[in-house]
Design a protein around this motif. Structure first.
Motif, PDB file in Angstrom:
ATOM      1  N   GLU A 333       2.509  -6.613  -1.362  1.00 59.32           N
ATOM      2  CA  GLU A 333       2.899  -7.587  -2.368  1.00 59.32           C
ATOM      3  C   GLU A 333       3.478  -6.927  -3.617  1.00 59.32           C
ATOM      4  OE1 GLU A 333      -1.601  -7.994  -4.283  1.00 59.32           O
ATOM      5  OE2 GLU A 333      -0.626  -9.715  -3.323  1.00 59.32           O
ATOM      6  N   ARG A 334       3.171  -5.655  -3.816  1.00 56.07           N
ATOM      7  CA  ARG A 334       3.715  -4.952  -4.981  1.00 56.07           C
ATOM      8  C   ARG A 334       5.206  -4.677  -4.851  1.00 56.07           C
ATOM      9  NH1 ARG A 334      -1.095  -0.489  -5.934  1.00 56.07           N
ATOM     10  NH2 ARG A 334      -2.626  -1.926  -6.831  1.00 56.07           N
ATOM     11  N   GLU A 335       5.720  -4.770  -3.622  1.00 60.81           N
ATOM     12  CA  GLU A 335       7.146  -4.519  -3.415  1.00 60.81           C
ATOM     13  C   GLU A 335       8.005  -5.549  -4.137  1.00 60.81           C
ATOM     14  OE1 GLU A 335      10.179  -3.546   0.328  1.00 60.81           O
ATOM     15  OE2 GLU A 335       8.277  -4.587   0.675  1.00 60.81           O
ATOM     16  N   THR A 336       7.513  -6.779  -4.230  1.00 59.68           N
ATOM     17  CA  THR A 336       8.249  -7.850  -4.906  1.00 59.68           C
ATOM     18  C   THR A 336       7.701  -8.144  -6.303  1.00 59.68           C
ATOM     19  OG1 THR A 336       6.798  -9.487  -3.842  1.00 59.68           O
ATOM     20  CG2 THR A 336       8.864  -8.930  -2.719  1.00 59.68           C
ATOM     21  N   ASN A 337       6.725  -7.402  -6.731  1.00 58.79           N
ATOM     22  CA  ASN A 337       6.149  -7.593  -8.055  1.00 58.79           C
ATOM     23  C   ASN A 337       7.082  -6.996  -9.100  1.00 58.79           C
ATOM     24  OD1 ASN A 337       4.568  -7.610 -10.421  1.00 58.79           O
ATOM     25  ND2 ASN A 337       2.684  -7.392  -9.232  1.00 58.79           N
ATOM     26  N   PRO A 338       7.532  -7.775 -10.081  1.00 63.34           N
ATOM     27  CA  PRO A 338       8.470  -7.231 -11.080  1.00 63.34           C
ATOM     28  C   PRO A 338       7.876  -6.111 -11.926  1.00 63.34           C
ATOM     29  CG  PRO A 338       7.709  -9.413 -11.726  1.00 63.34           C
ATOM     30  CD  PRO A 338       7.237  -9.201 -10.326  1.00 63.34           C
ATOM     31  N   LEU A 339       6.559  -6.026 -11.982  1.00 59.88           N
ATOM     32  CA  LEU A 339       5.932  -4.958 -12.755  1.00 59.88           C
ATOM     33  C   LEU A 339       6.154  -3.589 -12.129  1.00 59.88           C
ATOM     34  CD1 LEU A 339       2.518  -6.670 -13.596  1.00 59.88           C
ATOM     35  CD2 LEU A 339       4.604  -6.623 -14.959  1.00 59.88           C
ATOM     36  N   TYR A 340       6.429  -3.542 -10.817  1.00 61.36           N
ATOM     37  CA  TYR A 340       6.616  -2.278 -10.110  1.00 61.36           C
ATOM     38  C   TYR A 340       8.057  -2.119  -9.611  1.00 61.36           C
ATOM     39  CZ  TYR A 340       1.512  -2.407  -9.964  1.00 61.36           C
ATOM     40  OH  TYR A 340       0.184  -2.470 -10.296  1.00 61.36           O
ATOM     41  N   LYS A 341       8.989  -2.829 -10.197  1.00 63.23           N
ATOM     42  CA  LYS A 341      10.353  -2.820  -9.675  1.00 63.23           C
ATOM     43  C   LYS A 341      11.028  -1.467  -9.819  1.00 63.23           C
ATOM     44  CE  LYS A 341      12.355  -4.450 -14.039  1.00 63.23           C
ATOM     45  NZ  LYS A 341      13.222  -5.460 -14.675  1.00 63.23           N
ATOM     46  N   ASP A 342      10.575  -0.631 -10.769  1.00 61.66           N
ATOM     47  CA  ASP A 342      11.206   0.659 -11.008  1.00 61.66           C
ATOM     48  C   ASP A 342      10.577   1.780 -10.206  1.00 61.66           C
ATOM     49  OD1 ASP A 342      12.927  -0.510 -12.854  1.00 61.66           O
ATOM     50  OD2 ASP A 342      11.528  -0.193 -14.522  1.00 61.66           O
ATOM     51  N   TYR A 343       9.603   1.471  -9.340  1.00 61.60           N
ATOM     52  CA  TYR A 343       8.883   2.512  -8.615  1.00 61.60           C
ATOM     53  C   TYR A 343       8.849   2.181  -7.124  1.00 61.60           C
ATOM     54  CZ  TYR A 343       7.267   3.099 -13.416  1.00 61.60           C
ATOM     55  OH  TYR A 343       7.213   3.230 -14.775  1.00 61.60           O
ATOM     56  N   HIS A 344       8.571   3.204  -6.330  1.00 58.87           N
ATOM     57  CA  HIS A 344       8.482   3.046  -4.885  1.00 58.87           C
ATOM     58  C   HIS A 344       7.064   3.185  -4.360  1.00 58.87           C
ATOM     59  CE1 HIS A 344      12.981   4.322  -4.672  1.00 58.87           C
ATOM     60  NE2 HIS A 344      12.842   3.016  -4.830  1.00 58.87           N
ATOM     61  N   GLY A 345       6.134   3.590  -5.206  1.00 56.70           N
ATOM     62  CA  GLY A 345       4.758   3.719  -4.766  1.00 56.70           C
ATOM     63  C   GLY A 345       3.901   4.374  -5.825  1.00 56.70           C
ATOM     64  N   LEU A 346       2.613   4.443  -5.542  1.00 58.07           N
ATOM     65  CA  LEU A 346       1.640   5.067  -6.432  1.00 58.07           C
ATOM     66  C   LEU A 346       1.201   6.397  -5.849  1.00 58.07           C
ATOM     67  CD1 LEU A 346      -0.641   1.986  -7.269  1.00 58.07           C
ATOM     68  CD2 LEU A 346       1.281   2.878  -8.603  1.00 58.07           C
ATOM     69  N   ILE A 347       0.853   7.318  -6.729  1.00 53.49           N
ATOM     70  CA  ILE A 347       0.321   8.616  -6.314  1.00 53.49           C
ATOM     71  C   ILE A 347      -1.062   8.771  -6.928  1.00 53.49           C
ATOM     72  CG2 ILE A 347       1.546   9.782  -8.209  1.00 53.49           C
ATOM     73  CD1 ILE A 347       1.684  12.249  -6.360  1.00 53.49           C
ATOM     74  N   HIS A 348      -2.030   9.125  -6.091  1.00 51.15           N
ATOM     75  CA  HIS A 348      -3.419   9.235  -6.518  1.00 51.15           C
ATOM     76  C   HIS A 348      -3.868  10.687  -6.376  1.00 51.15           C
ATOM     77  CE1 HIS A 348      -3.558   4.838  -6.321  1.00 51.15           C
ATOM     78  NE2 HIS A 348      -3.069   4.924  -5.095  1.00 51.15           N
ATOM     79  N   ILE A 349      -4.303  11.288  -7.468  1.00 54.14           N
ATOM     80  CA  ILE A 349      -4.863  12.636  -7.431  1.00 54.14           C
ATOM     81  C   ILE A 349      -6.355  12.484  -7.157  1.00 54.14           C
ATOM     82  CG2 ILE A 349      -5.088  14.826  -8.641  1.00 54.14           C
ATOM     83  CD1 ILE A 349      -2.212  13.980  -8.110  1.00 54.14           C
ATOM     84  N   ARG A 350      -6.737  12.571  -5.907  1.00 56.13           N
ATOM     85  CA  ARG A 350      -8.127  12.335  -5.511  1.00 56.13           C
ATOM     86  C   ARG A 350      -9.044  13.479  -5.922  1.00 56.13           C
ATOM     87  NH1 ARG A 350      -7.378   7.010  -3.881  1.00 56.13           N
ATOM     88  NH2 ARG A 350      -5.946   6.871  -2.100  1.00 56.13           N
ATOM     89  N   GLN A 351      -8.544  14.705  -5.793  1.00 56.99           N
ATOM     90  CA  GLN A 351      -9.428  15.866  -5.988  1.00 56.99           C
ATOM     91  C   GLN A 351      -8.603  17.072  -6.415  1.00 56.99           C
ATOM     92  OE1 GLN A 351     -12.629  16.536  -3.038  1.00 56.99           O
ATOM     93  NE2 GLN A 351     -11.733  18.536  -2.722  1.00 56.99           N
ATOM     94  N   ILE A 352      -9.101  17.785  -7.407  1.00 55.64           N
ATOM     95  CA  ILE A 352      -8.492  19.025  -7.874  1.00 55.64           C
ATOM     96  C   ILE A 352      -9.487  20.149  -7.623  1.00 55.64           C
ATOM     97  CG2 ILE A 352      -7.593  20.254  -9.890  1.00 55.64           C
ATOM     98  CD1 ILE A 352      -6.728  17.632 -11.031  1.00 55.64           C
ATOM     99  N   PRO A 353      -9.049  21.285  -7.084  1.00 54.56           N
ATOM    100  CA  PRO A 353     -10.022  22.334  -6.726  1.00 54.56           C
ATOM    101  C   PRO A 353     -10.653  22.986  -7.952  1.00 54.56           C
ATOM    102  CG  PRO A 353      -7.782  23.144  -6.457  1.00 54.56           C
ATOM    103  CD  PRO A 353      -7.675  21.681  -6.756  1.00 54.56           C
TER     104      PRO A 353
END
Length: 423
Positions: A333-353
């Motif tokens: 649903e975020r594909e058509t959400n105008p709030l995310y129109k300038d992006y293609h996805g989210l990146i999550h930094i789950r863990q840093i060593p």
């Protein structure tokens, strides 16, 4: 499998320049006697490895992931001797691109590659690597990409973004020729002469199925063969720390594509019942042991969204040093959400060593998104906005103010008076 001569031209230029600079710069805290020269020569050997630099936090040797913005998020780069786990997006589009950036960075720096896959022949993967942007036209291509990506509303400065002005700037484009990593043009392919001049090893699992002598082991056939292949390359070519390399020291970049998928002969994606001694966790445990004592860095892509048992995902995360998740907007649903129109996805930094410690660091940066432009793959801070209504007026709130709104509405409404109103 396929292995050709090592790249010789320009591979050690960066390291030699850095070594010469460190040898000439003698501070008042250094001894100018024979002991100082001996110590300095040891540092020169460390810096002389092309495409590496020591971490300012712990002195650990780092290599670039091929994405300078991702290097910043991981504390300067990927530590040698560690595993970077990439959680694949749903359709494996962007995770495959990050995987190729890592390999392309190795070819540019003259590193030895080891590519393992069950879906594509490693030779075909190398043919699809992005082309490097030269220093002469790097800035020009980046500016052209930014201009093509602009929208009519991009010049409007919203007061809602006051929070993001305090955050450190992401290095989304070229800044100078002294940068650590390189930038690549996703619309072009790497020149064939660079691929032919590099040294690489390929592990294509369908070709390994013809073997008849299978030793009894708790690991699946694919995992066992891959571990044997990696171990042979590390020890036969001198990447292990026990025996010094006869030639100039180099880095082994290991890339494993779609580990854990059913194509490896693993049933982890097909069933929810899984015991504590699963083949995948055993493979990662042994692999990390091999990496810890070698001049190598590994990137693994894994379809974690297909794994039914969440406990297995937790074990896989604990057995990895760095974990980065990619969440694509395709089909959501975020594909058509105008709030995310300038992006293609989210990146999550789950863990840093947190090397040489019992616990790991957790990134405090949450609002990150990626965008694939015409040429560049960029990572940016996302300005996620939500509308709230009061007294017939609507206001836009950032993610930070949403939490403030929930805790203290009166304080938040006082802050809202300075924000842009939408009637």
């Amino acid at each position: 499998m396929a292995a050709v001569a090592t790249c010789g031209t320009g591979a050690g230029s960066t390291g030699s320049i850095a070594a010469a600079a460190s040898k000439n710069n003698v501070t008042s805290f250094q001894r100018k006697g024979p002991r100082a020269s001996g110590t300095d020569s040891g540092c020169s050997r460390l810096v002389s490895i092309a495409g590496t630099r020591p971490s300012v936090r712990n002195g650990q040797l780092l290599v670039s992931t091929g994405l300078p913005a991702l290097d910043q998020l991981l504390g300067g780069g990927l530590a040698v001797g560690t595993v970077l786990l990439i959680e694949e997006d749903k359709y494996n589009i962007y995770s495959s691109l990050v995987f190729k950036y890592f390999l392309a960075e190795g070819i540019i720096n003259g590193h030895t590659l080891l590519v393992a896959s069950v879906k594509e022949d490693p030779a075909d993967i190398l043919q699809e690597l992005p082309a490097p942007l030269l220093d002469d036209n790097c800035k020009k291509d980046f500016d052209e990409d930014v201009c093509n990506d602009k929208t009519p509303d991009s010049n409007i400065k919203m007061k809602i973004a006051w929070r993001y002005q305090l955050l450190p700037k992401m290095e989304s484009g070229p800044v100078s020729s002294s940068r650590f990593g390189h930038y690549y043009d996703a619309s072009k392919r790497m020149p064939q002469e660079l691929i032919e001049a590099s040294k690489w090893h390929g592990f294509f699992f369908p070709e390994k199925l013809s073997s008849t002598n299978i030793e009894s082991c708790s690991l699946t056939h694919g995992y066992r063969k891959l571990l044997q292949f990696i171990q042979n390359v590390i020890y036969e070519e001198g990447f292990d720390g026990s025996s010094p390399q006869k030639k100039q020291k180099n880095i082994l970049r290991i890339g494993i594509q779609s580990l854990g998928s059913p194509l490896w002969g693993d049933d982890i994606c097909c069933t929810e019942n899984c015991d504590n001694s699963h083949s995948l966790t055993k493979f990662l445990y042994v692999l990390r042991g091999l990496l810890r004592t070698s001049l190598s860095a590994c990137i693994i892509t894994m379809p974690t969204h297909l794994i039914q048992n969440k406990a297995v995902i937790a074990r896989v995360t604990n057995l990895s040093d760095t974990v980065v998740g990619l969440e694509s907007f395709i089909g959501s649903e975020r594909e058509t959400n105008p709030l995310y129109k300038d992006y293609h996805g989210l990146i999550h930094i789950r863990q840093i060593p947190r090397l040489n410690n019992l616990i790991y660091d957790v990134s405090d940066v949450k609002d990150l998104a990626f965008k694939l432009k015409r040429k560049l793959f960029t990572i940016e801070y996302i300005t996620k906005l939500t509308s709230y209504g009061t007294q017939g007026q609507k206001y836009l709130l950032s993610g930070h103010l949403q939490r403030k709104f929930a805790m203290n509405k009166n304080h938040c409404f006082r802050r809202l008076r300075t924000l842009r109103k939408i009637h």
